[in-house]
Design a protein around this motif. Structure first.
Motif, PDB file in Angstrom:
ATOM      1  N   ARG A  91       0.823  -1.209   0.000  1.00 50.90           N
ATOM      2  CA  ARG A  91       0.000   0.000   0.000  1.00 50.90           C
ATOM      3  C   ARG A  91       0.857   1.260   0.000  1.00 50.90           C
ATOM      4  N   ASP A  92       1.942   1.247   0.778  1.00 52.77           N
ATOM      5  CA  ASP A  92       2.758   2.447   0.934  1.00 52.77           C
ATOM      6  C   ASP A  92       3.979   2.486   0.019  1.00 52.77           C
ATOM      7  N   ASP A  93       4.149   1.460  -0.811  1.00 54.54           N
ATOM      8  CA  ASP A  93       5.296   1.411  -1.723  1.00 54.54           C
ATOM      9  C   ASP A  93       4.983   0.493  -2.893  1.00 54.54           C
ATOM     10  N   PRO A  94       4.403   1.043  -3.965  1.00 49.80           N
ATOM     11  CA  PRO A  94       4.011   0.219  -5.122  1.00 49.80           C
ATOM     12  C   PRO A  94       5.160  -0.569  -5.737  1.00 49.80           C
ATOM     13  N   ALA A  95       6.395  -0.127  -5.528  1.00 49.61           N
ATOM     14  CA  ALA A  95       7.538  -0.848  -6.092  1.00 49.61           C
ATOM     15  C   ALA A  95       7.846  -2.121  -5.321  1.00 49.61           C
ATOM     16  N   ASP A  96       7.316  -2.225  -4.108  1.00 48.74           N
ATOM     17  CA  ASP A  96       7.522  -3.415  -3.275  1.00 48.74           C
ATOM     18  C   ASP A  96       6.431  -4.417  -3.612  1.00 48.74           C
ATOM     19  N   GLN A  97       6.786  -5.418  -4.406  1.00 48.30           N
ATOM     20  CA  GLN A  97       5.799  -6.375  -4.902  1.00 48.30           C
ATOM     21  C   GLN A  97       6.105  -7.780  -4.404  1.00 48.30           C
ATOM     22  N   ILE A  98       5.069  -8.609  -4.409  1.00 49.75           N
ATOM     23  CA  ILE A  98       5.218 -10.008  -4.010  1.00 49.75           C
ATOM     24  C   ILE A  98       4.390 -10.886  -4.939  1.00 49.75           C
ATOM     25  N   TYR A  99       4.977 -11.985  -5.361  1.00 46.95           N
ATOM     26  CA  TYR A  99       4.271 -12.993  -6.138  1.00 46.95           C
ATOM     27  C   TYR A  99       3.729 -14.058  -5.191  1.00 46.95           C
ATOM     28  N   ILE A 138      12.065 -18.776 -10.079  1.00 46.29           N
ATOM     29  CA  ILE A 138      13.030 -17.688  -9.922  1.00 46.29           C
ATOM     30  C   ILE A 138      13.233 -16.950 -11.247  1.00 46.29           C
ATOM     31  N   ALA A 139      13.226 -17.691 -12.340  1.00 47.27           N
ATOM     32  CA  ALA A 139      13.377 -17.056 -13.657  1.00 47.27           C
ATOM     33  C   ALA A 139      12.224 -16.093 -13.928  1.00 47.27           C
ATOM     34  N   ARG A 140      11.021 -16.472 -13.529  1.00 44.71           N
ATOM     35  CA  ARG A 140       9.870 -15.585 -13.726  1.00 44.71           C
ATOM     36  C   ARG A 140      10.002 -14.350 -12.842  1.00 44.71           C
ATOM     37  N   MET A 141      10.428 -14.541 -11.591  1.00 47.13           N
ATOM     38  CA  MET A 141      10.616 -13.408 -10.693  1.00 47.13           C
ATOM     39  C   MET A 141      11.670 -12.456 -11.239  1.00 47.13           C
ATOM     40  N   GLU A 142      12.752 -13.028 -11.747  1.00 51.00           N
ATOM     41  CA  GLU A 142      13.834 -12.208 -12.299  1.00 51.00           C
ATOM     42  C   GLU A 142      13.350 -11.433 -13.512  1.00 51.00           C
ATOM     43  N   ARG A 143      12.584 -12.084 -14.362  1.00 52.45           N
ATOM     44  CA  ARG A 143      12.064 -11.442 -15.567  1.00 52.45           C
ATOM     45  C   ARG A 143      11.177 -10.242 -15.223  1.00 52.45           C
ATOM     46  N   ASP A 144      10.373 -10.389 -14.156  1.00 48.17           N
ATOM     47  CA  ASP A 144       9.410  -9.354 -13.791  1.00 48.17           C
ATOM     48  C   ASP A 144       9.941  -8.389 -12.736  1.00 48.17           C
ATOM     49  N   GLY A 145      11.172  -8.586 -12.296  1.00 46.80           N
ATOM     50  CA  GLY A 145      11.758  -7.672 -11.321  1.00 46.80           C
ATOM     51  C   GLY A 145      11.128  -7.761  -9.945  1.00 46.80           C
ATOM     52  N   VAL A 146      10.664  -8.952  -9.574  1.00 44.46           N
ATOM     53  CA  VAL A 146      10.043  -9.182  -8.258  1.00 44.46           C
ATOM     54  C   VAL A 146      10.996 -10.047  -7.436  1.00 44.46           C
ATOM     55  N   HIS A 147      11.284  -9.624  -6.227  1.00 50.48           N
ATOM     56  CA  HIS A 147      12.308 -10.310  -5.437  1.00 50.48           C
ATOM     57  C   HIS A 147      11.746 -11.123  -4.272  1.00 50.48           C
ATOM     58  N   ARG A 148      10.430 -11.132  -4.131  1.00 51.30           N
ATOM     59  CA  ARG A 148       9.835 -11.874  -3.011  1.00 51.30           C
ATOM     60  C   ARG A 148       8.629 -12.651  -3.506  1.00 51.30           C
ATOM     61  N   ALA A 149       8.456 -13.859  -2.958  1.00 54.65           N
ATOM     62  CA  ALA A 149       7.323 -14.687  -3.383  1.00 54.65           C
ATOM     63  C   ALA A 149       6.898 -15.610  -2.250  1.00 54.65           C
TER      64      ALA A 149
END
Length: 212
Positions: free
Chosen positions: A65-73, A94-105
């Motif tokens: 909510r307070d940081d749109p750049a902080d994403q989670i899959y 991990i390849a999908r996370m890397e492709r989409d620039g998401v570091h947490r899942a």
């Protein structure tokens, strides 16, 4: 038990898991639309049916909510080489996370991880993947009357707490990262959580725990 009964039970199971998961995301500060929180079993069943009963269709991507750049899959995973999620499946994730620039899942599994995949997750550096069995999310443990309210302190709040009581971080009482409530909130070592319990004499009793 016939196939339709088995499928019906699986849909009910995934519906309960999905409900807990959305509550978890809200409690962690992620944006979840009200329609997802209020979705009925019938609505979920229809959506799952339209997607061909594929767990992959339940994948989510949410932002803070307070940081749109902080994403989670959130991935609903099944092993492609056996009942458990393998290293190969993990690498695909991990390849999908890397492709989409998401570091947490969060990875939701029916059977768990192979030993080698579990070891690989524990050694991840740039990415954090939190594994949960479906069984662990059938009920939201934080909604139980015996589980007190937990709140994660921000870095500024943590600094102010230590300064106020003239404490070092190591002097705080501890809670394990693998504790079920810690896992629910996605706590990391070094986080400080405020725990508020009801008290018959004071109205409420507040304690703090350092995640280790």
């Amino acid at each position: 038990m016939d196939g339709s009964r088995l499928l019906d039970n699986e849909i009910r199971r995934l519906f309960r898991v999905r409900k807990t998961l959305h509550e978890m995301l809200v409690d962690r500060g992620y944006i979840v639309v009200s329609d997802d929180l209020r979705m009925t079993l019938e609505e979920f069943s229809q959506r799952f049916h339209d997607a061909g009963f594929a767990r992959e269709s339940l994948t989510l991507l949410k932002q803070k909510r307070d940081d749109p750049a902080d994403q989670i899959y959130v991935f609903f995973s099944q092993g492609t080489e056996g009942p458990k999620v393998s290293v190969k499946s993990l690498k695909d994730t991990i390849a999908r996370m890397e492709r989409d620039g998401v570091h947490r899942a969060i990875m939701i599994m029916s059977e768990g991880l192979t030993p080698s995949a579990a070891d690989a997750i524990s050694k991840l550096d740039r990415y954090r993947i939190e594994p949960f069995l479906e069984n662990e999310l059938l009920v939201n443990i934080t909604r139980h009357v015996l589980v007190p309210k937990h709140e994660i302190l921000s870095k500024a709040e943590k600094k102010a707490l230590l300064k106020r009581y003239k404490l070092k971080e190591s002097q705080l009482p501890r809670v394990q990262q693998r504790d079920p409530v810690s896992r629910y909130y996605g706590l990391s070592p070094g986080d400080v959580v405020r725990i508020t319990r009801p008290s018959e004499t004071a109205g409420r009793y507040v304690t703090y725990r350092l995640v280790v």
